[in-house]
Scaffold this active site. Structure first.
Site, PDB file in Angstrom:
ATOM      1  N   ASP A   9       0.769  -1.066  -0.007  1.00  0.00           N
ATOM      2  CA  ASP A   9      -0.025   0.012   0.069  1.00  0.00           C
ATOM      3  C   ASP A   9       0.700   1.134   0.066  1.00  0.00           C
ATOM      4  O   ASP A   9       2.101   1.071   0.358  1.00  0.00           O
ATOM      5  CB  ASP A   9      -0.888  -0.096   1.359  1.00  0.00           C
ATOM      6  CG  ASP A   9      -1.668   1.229   1.386  1.00  0.00           C
ATOM      7  OD1 ASP A   9      -2.293   1.596   0.431  1.00  0.00           O
ATOM      8  OD2 ASP A   9      -1.461   1.783   2.579  1.00  0.00           O
ATOM      9  N   LEU A  10       0.430   2.333  -0.152  1.00  0.00           N
ATOM     10  CA  LEU A  10       1.234   3.710  -0.181  1.00  0.00           C
ATOM     11  C   LEU A  10       1.060   4.363   0.801  1.00  0.00           C
ATOM     12  O   LEU A  10       2.116   4.698   1.786  1.00  0.00           O
ATOM     13  CB  LEU A  10       0.893   4.431  -1.671  1.00  0.00           C
ATOM     14  CG  LEU A  10       1.651   5.680  -1.576  1.00  0.00           C
ATOM     15  CD1 LEU A  10       3.208   5.409  -1.977  1.00  0.00           C
ATOM     16  CD2 LEU A  10       0.939   6.685  -2.799  1.00  0.00           C
ATOM     17  N   ASP A  11      -0.187   5.121   0.878  1.00  0.00           N
ATOM     18  CA  ASP A  11      -0.265   6.077   2.071  1.00  0.00           C
ATOM     19  C   ASP A  11      -0.396   5.238   3.404  1.00  0.00           C
ATOM     20  O   ASP A  11      -0.962   4.437   3.654  1.00  0.00           O
ATOM     21  CB  ASP A  11      -1.627   6.654   1.987  1.00  0.00           C
ATOM     22  CG  ASP A  11      -1.727   7.664   0.616  1.00  0.00           C
ATOM     23  OD1 ASP A  11      -0.875   8.342   0.217  1.00  0.00           O
ATOM     24  OD2 ASP A  11      -2.870   7.784  -0.042  1.00  0.00           O
ATOM     25  N   THR A  17       1.796   9.924   4.026  1.00  0.00           N
ATOM     26  CA  THR A  17       0.698  10.787   3.639  1.00  0.00           C
ATOM     27  C   THR A  17      -0.641  10.671   4.462  1.00  0.00           C
ATOM     28  O   THR A  17      -1.487  11.578   3.992  1.00  0.00           O
ATOM     29  CB  THR A  17       0.617  10.705   1.966  1.00  0.00           C
ATOM     30  OG1 THR A  17       0.516   9.154   1.753  1.00  0.00           O
ATOM     31  CG2 THR A  17       1.859  11.455   1.288  1.00  0.00           C
ATOM     32  N   LYS A  45      -8.999   5.571   5.947  1.00  0.00           N
ATOM     33  CA  LYS A  45      -7.738   5.346   5.379  1.00  0.00           C
ATOM     34  C   LYS A  45      -7.975   4.244   4.636  1.00  0.00           C
ATOM     35  O   LYS A  45      -8.848   3.210   4.713  1.00  0.00           O
ATOM     36  CB  LYS A  45      -6.787   4.768   6.325  1.00  0.00           C
ATOM     37  CG  LYS A  45      -6.364   5.755   7.372  1.00  0.00           C
ATOM     38  CD  LYS A  45      -5.425   5.284   8.400  1.00  0.00           C
ATOM     39  CE  LYS A  45      -4.789   6.451   9.138  1.00  0.00           C
ATOM     40  NZ  LYS A  45      -3.780   5.782  10.374  1.00  0.00           N
ATOM     41  N   SER A 114      -2.546   0.621  -4.278  1.00  0.00           N
ATOM     42  CA  SER A 114      -2.924   1.668  -3.493  1.00  0.00           C
ATOM     43  C   SER A 114      -4.274   2.224  -4.096  1.00  0.00           C
ATOM     44  O   SER A 114      -4.517   2.091  -5.375  1.00  0.00           O
ATOM     45  CB  SER A 114      -2.030   2.966  -3.677  1.00  0.00           C
ATOM     46  OG  SER A 114      -2.438   4.216  -3.345  1.00  0.00           O
ATOM     47  N   ALA A 115      -4.944   2.845  -3.348  1.00  0.00           N
ATOM     48  CA  ALA A 115      -6.214   3.475  -3.581  1.00  0.00           C
ATOM     49  C   ALA A 115      -6.327   5.005  -4.244  1.00  0.00           C
ATOM     50  O   ALA A 115      -7.250   5.377  -5.004  1.00  0.00           O
ATOM     51  CB  ALA A 115      -7.329   3.399  -2.450  1.00  0.00           C
ATOM     52  N   LYS A 145     -11.129  -0.562  -1.932  1.00  0.00           N
ATOM     53  CA  LYS A 145     -10.815  -1.368  -0.622  1.00  0.00           C
ATOM     54  C   LYS A 145     -12.147  -1.187   0.382  1.00  0.00           C
ATOM     55  O   LYS A 145     -12.552  -0.185   0.129  1.00  0.00           O
ATOM     56  CB  LYS A 145      -9.500  -1.173  -0.190  1.00  0.00           C
ATOM     57  CG  LYS A 145      -8.392  -1.130  -1.029  1.00  0.00           C
ATOM     58  CD  LYS A 145      -7.119  -0.546  -0.042  1.00  0.00           C
ATOM     59  CE  LYS A 145      -5.924  -0.684  -1.100  1.00  0.00           C
ATOM     60  NZ  LYS A 145      -4.808   0.181  -0.409  1.00  0.00           N
ATOM     61  N   GLU A 169      -0.127  -3.218   4.929  1.00  0.00           N
ATOM     62  CA  GLU A 169      -1.379  -2.407   4.778  1.00  0.00           C
ATOM     63  C   GLU A 169      -1.563  -1.672   6.131  1.00  0.00           C
ATOM     64  O   GLU A 169      -1.083  -2.100   7.026  1.00  0.00           O
ATOM     65  CB  GLU A 169      -2.710  -3.038   4.594  1.00  0.00           C
ATOM     66  CG  GLU A 169      -3.344  -2.883   3.120  1.00  0.00           C
ATOM     67  CD  GLU A 169      -3.832  -1.232   2.893  1.00  0.00           C
ATOM     68  OE1 GLU A 169      -3.873  -0.514   3.737  1.00  0.00           O
ATOM     69  OE2 GLU A 169      -3.991  -1.232   1.777  1.00  0.00           O
ATOM     70  N   ASP A 170      -1.965  -0.246   5.970  1.00  0.00           N
ATOM     71  CA  ASP A 170      -2.091   0.426   7.311  1.00  0.00           C
ATOM     72  C   ASP A 170      -3.337   0.525   7.735  1.00  0.00           C
ATOM     73  O   ASP A 170      -3.967   1.061   8.517  1.00  0.00           O
ATOM     74  CB  ASP A 170      -1.115   1.824   7.310  1.00  0.00           C
ATOM     75  CG  ASP A 170      -2.106   2.721   6.385  1.00  0.00           C
ATOM     76  OD1 ASP A 170      -2.359   2.456   5.195  1.00  0.00           O
ATOM     77  OD2 ASP A 170      -2.343   3.916   6.635  1.00  0.00           O
TER      78      ASP A 170
HETATM   79  P1  B16 Z   1      -6.600  10.241  -3.551  1.00  0.00           P
HETATM   80  P2  B16 Z   1      -3.778   3.943   0.122  1.00  0.00           P
HETATM   81  C1  B16 Z   1      -5.561   6.128  -0.130  1.00  0.00           C
HETATM   82  O1  B16 Z   1      -4.393   5.458  -0.046  1.00  0.00           O
HETATM   83  C2  B16 Z   1      -5.698   6.786   1.319  1.00  0.00           C
HETATM   84  O2  B16 Z   1      -5.255   5.758   2.420  1.00  0.00           O
HETATM   85  C3  B16 Z   1      -7.057   7.290   1.440  1.00  0.00           C
HETATM   86  O3  B16 Z   1      -7.012   8.046   2.534  1.00  0.00           O
HETATM   87  C4  B16 Z   1      -7.193   8.080   0.312  1.00  0.00           C
HETATM   88  O4  B16 Z   1      -8.618   8.847   0.094  1.00  0.00           O
HETATM   89  C5  B16 Z   1      -7.290   7.401  -1.099  1.00  0.00           C
HETATM   90  O5  B16 Z   1      -6.016   6.589  -1.171  1.00  0.00           O
HETATM   91  C6  B16 Z   1      -7.616   8.103  -2.350  1.00  0.00           C
HETATM   92  O6  B16 Z   1      -6.489   8.957  -2.496  1.00  0.00           O
HETATM   93  O7  B16 Z   1      -7.436  11.264  -2.991  1.00  0.00           O
HETATM   94  O8  B16 Z   1      -5.004  10.512  -3.309  1.00  0.00           O
HETATM   95  O9  B16 Z   1      -6.835   9.568  -4.979  1.00  0.00           O
HETATM   96  O10 B16 Z   1      -3.585   3.963   1.597  1.00  0.00           O
HETATM   97  O11 B16 Z   1      -4.632   3.078  -0.606  1.00  0.00           O
HETATM   98  O12 B16 Z   1      -2.345   4.014  -0.479  1.00  0.00           O
HETATM   99 MG    MG Z   2      -2.714   3.045   3.482  1.00  0.00          MG
END
Ligand code: B16
Ligand code: MG
Length: 226
Positions: A9-11, A17, A45, A114-115, A145, A169-170
């Protein structure tokens, strides 16, 4: 030693982030008269931008026109990108680079899962774009997710079966997505929050090369196989 796919996962896993998402969402929520706690933030998240705003508006019992909804999403992303623009390699979370290097040394395939629709941009900002054999982000999938689509797509790109993939994953939604994909789920964060994961570590400084070797050599029985 088996070949396994390692999906990050990224964030909140590679970079912190998650704190920038929180700040941008809270500012946006406050502007429409809604506030939310750190506990409620856990529910945002790993969740897509659209779903996050839907949740925030529901917390405040607010209904908006489609145009206003889109305007608020754009505003949030604009604020979020102000933080992203300042990012560089110093924002990579501790020992992430060490674990990536060890996996590369062991010739294990690595993917992003990542989402975020900003994921590719962020990976470039922190100079990690070239470290991934595959990248799947919010622009590549239609179901967020806890749907397993993001991780199943990553497994496909790595030419591996889901059972041979391991997810870091966090978020609660992300751990559920990994479990729904029949992958080994490794939570990064609090074991109280991420209790559905197969393993939980506070951060990557707790992940030893012995643990990774164990993942590569042993047949693991999943705690949460769906
Ligand atoms: P964006 P991840 C997710 O990333 C975040 O955890 C989540 O808080 C955020 O709303 C989502 O990406 C969408 O992000 O607005 O940059 O498209 O944790 O799956 O890497
Ligand atoms: Mg995350």
């Amino acid at each position: 030693m088996k070949i396994k796919g390692f999906i990050f996962d990224l964030d909140g896993v590679i970079v912190d982030t998650a704190k920038y998402h929180f700040l941008a969402w809270r500012k946006l929520a406050n502007s429409v008269g809604v506030d939310f706690t750190e506990e409620q933030n856990e529910q945002l998240k790993g969740v897509s931008r659209v779903k996050s705003l839907e949740k925030i508006l529901a917390w405040g019992s607010i209904t908006l026109s489609d145009d206003k909804f889109t305007e608020l999403m754009t505003k949030k992303n604009h604020d979020y990108l102000k933080y992203v623009d300042q990012m560089d390699e110093s924002e990579i979370l501790p020992d992430v680079t060490k674990v990536l290097a060890y996996l590369q040394l062991k010739s294990q395939p690595i993917s992003l899962g990542s989402a975020s629709k900003n994921a590719r941009n962020i990976l470039k900002k922190v100079s990690l774009f070239e470290s991934f054999d595959a990248i799947v982000d919010g622009t590549d999938v239609s179901k967020g997710k806890p749907n397993p689509e993001v991780f199943l797509t990553a497994a496909k790109l790595l030419n591996l079966s889901p059972e041979d993939c391991i997810v870091f994953e966090d978020s609660v939604a992300g751990i559920q997505a990994a479990n729904n994909a029949n992958m080994i789920s490794i939570g990064i964060g609090s074991s109280e929050v991420l209790f559905e994961a197969d393993f939980v570590f506070k951060d990557f400084t707790e992940i030893s090369t012995e643990f990774i070797d164990m993942l590569l050599t042993e047949e693991l029985k999943l705690k949460n196989q769906s």
